[in-house]
Write an enzyme that holds these catalytic residues in place. Sequence first.
Site, PDB file in Angstrom:
ATOM      1  CG  ASP A  41      66.446 -16.182  -6.952  1.00 32.42           C
ATOM      2  OD1 ASP A  41      66.713 -17.294  -7.468  1.00 32.42           O
ATOM      3  OD2 ASP A  41      65.363 -15.597  -7.114  1.00 32.42           O
ATOM      4  CD  GLU A  43      62.832 -17.740  -7.706  1.00 34.14           C
ATOM      5  OE1 GLU A  43      62.784 -17.908  -8.944  1.00 34.14           O
ATOM      6  OE2 GLU A  43      62.277 -16.802  -7.114  1.00 34.14           O
ATOM      7  NE  ARG A 100      62.008 -39.774   9.786  1.00 36.10           N
ATOM      8  CZ  ARG A 100      63.282 -39.480   9.967  1.00 36.10           C
ATOM      9  NH1 ARG A 100      63.913 -39.952  11.042  1.00 36.10           N
ATOM     10  NH2 ARG A 100      63.932 -38.734   9.111  1.00 36.10           N
ATOM     11  CG  HIS A 134      58.347 -44.038   9.308  1.00 31.72           C
ATOM     12  ND1 HIS A 134      59.414 -44.800   9.743  1.00 31.72           N
ATOM     13  CD2 HIS A 134      57.767 -43.540  10.423  1.00 31.72           C
ATOM     14  CE1 HIS A 134      59.476 -44.749  11.064  1.00 31.72           C
ATOM     15  NE2 HIS A 134      58.481 -43.997  11.497  1.00 31.72           N
ATOM     16  CE  LYS A 198      63.363 -47.256  19.886  1.00 33.06           C
ATOM     17  NZ  LYS A 198      62.445 -46.145  19.975  1.00 33.06           N
ATOM     18  CG  ASP A 228      67.449 -39.496  10.908  1.00 28.87           C
ATOM     19  OD1 ASP A 228      68.511 -39.042  10.437  1.00 28.87           O
ATOM     20  OD2 ASP A 228      66.466 -38.765  11.149  1.00 28.87           O
ATOM     21  CB  ALA A 230      72.889 -44.697  13.685  1.00 31.35           C
ATOM     22  N   GLY A 231      70.878 -43.846  16.540  1.00 27.32           N
ATOM     23  CA  GLY A 231      70.834 -44.050  17.984  1.00 27.32           C
ATOM     24  C   GLY A 231      70.068 -45.306  18.361  1.00 27.32           C
TER      25      GLY A 231
END
Length: 317
Positions: A41, A43, A100, A134, A198, A228, A230-231
């Site tokens: 199930d 778990e 984060r 972070h 930015k 993450d 990569a932007g």
Amino acid sequence: MITHGKNIKIFAANSNPDLAAKIAEKLELPVGKSKVGMFSDGEVSVNLQETVRGSDVFVVQSTSEPVNDHLMELLIMIDALKRASAGRITAVIPYMGYARQDRKAKARDPISAKLVADLITTAGADRVLTMDLHAAQIQGFFNIPLDHLLGAPILAPYYAEKFDKRDDLVIVSPDLGSVTRARNFAERLNAPLAIIDKRRPMANVSEVMNIIGDVKDKRVILVDDMIDTAGTITNGAQALVDYGAKEVYACCTHPVLSGPAIERIQASPIKELLVLDTISLPKEKQIDKIKTISVAPVFAEAIERIYEDLSVSTLFV
């Protein structure tokens, strides 16, 4: 809480068994016998297959993708160890998910990092060993001791050797939030610092506005704690090239690399992305541009120092 158990035992769940095996090998120990799976199930099922009574147990588990499954594996394994009378339980979390979400960025936001800290403590962990949270203040979310290792002492020596003549080297922070981390990195390499200013219009979308510092005809290294989608890193790399940088490198501690990250990195002007193995990379993400260094030696030494009641801060140098 006892000072330490009668012996060291290393256990691993499913997020990063290779790293656990490397850590155990450095300590000249086997990985503890256990089986972590799922019932039909969905778990989580944990079965410890050796005694841990009175032992100093270290559970190696990054809460990486799938984050919730790996978090539940960690919590249930800690609970199993506590109920099996382990002497002391340390959650070794090379990469901590939810880090984060450390504040209310807007009205009615949760502070999920605090919730995760409470869950780990409630499950029965006596202390936590992690790397490059972070936000460093997350250490204060835990009501148990936490040792916070840094990735820079592992990453910086690689570039010191790679670029022995560093007259044209510039360390770049990809955003204002990473300036302290990048400055520390720059000091280790005795290199100047530049900053990418930015604006982020929405989650996982970044827009480069300006470069603070001189990058023209320079070899630059973008430094971040995690990548993450990569932007940010790829937009920053392109902006640096547009501003005259001759070569762009990048490094991070945690290669989350979700969504379009691999395609973006492959298509970007980044010559090489250096990462640590806090997160296990599947084969489809192991592209030629990505080079990995293991954190196993540092975590192994930290575990040994924790067991022997020695200072861990010397590992930050």
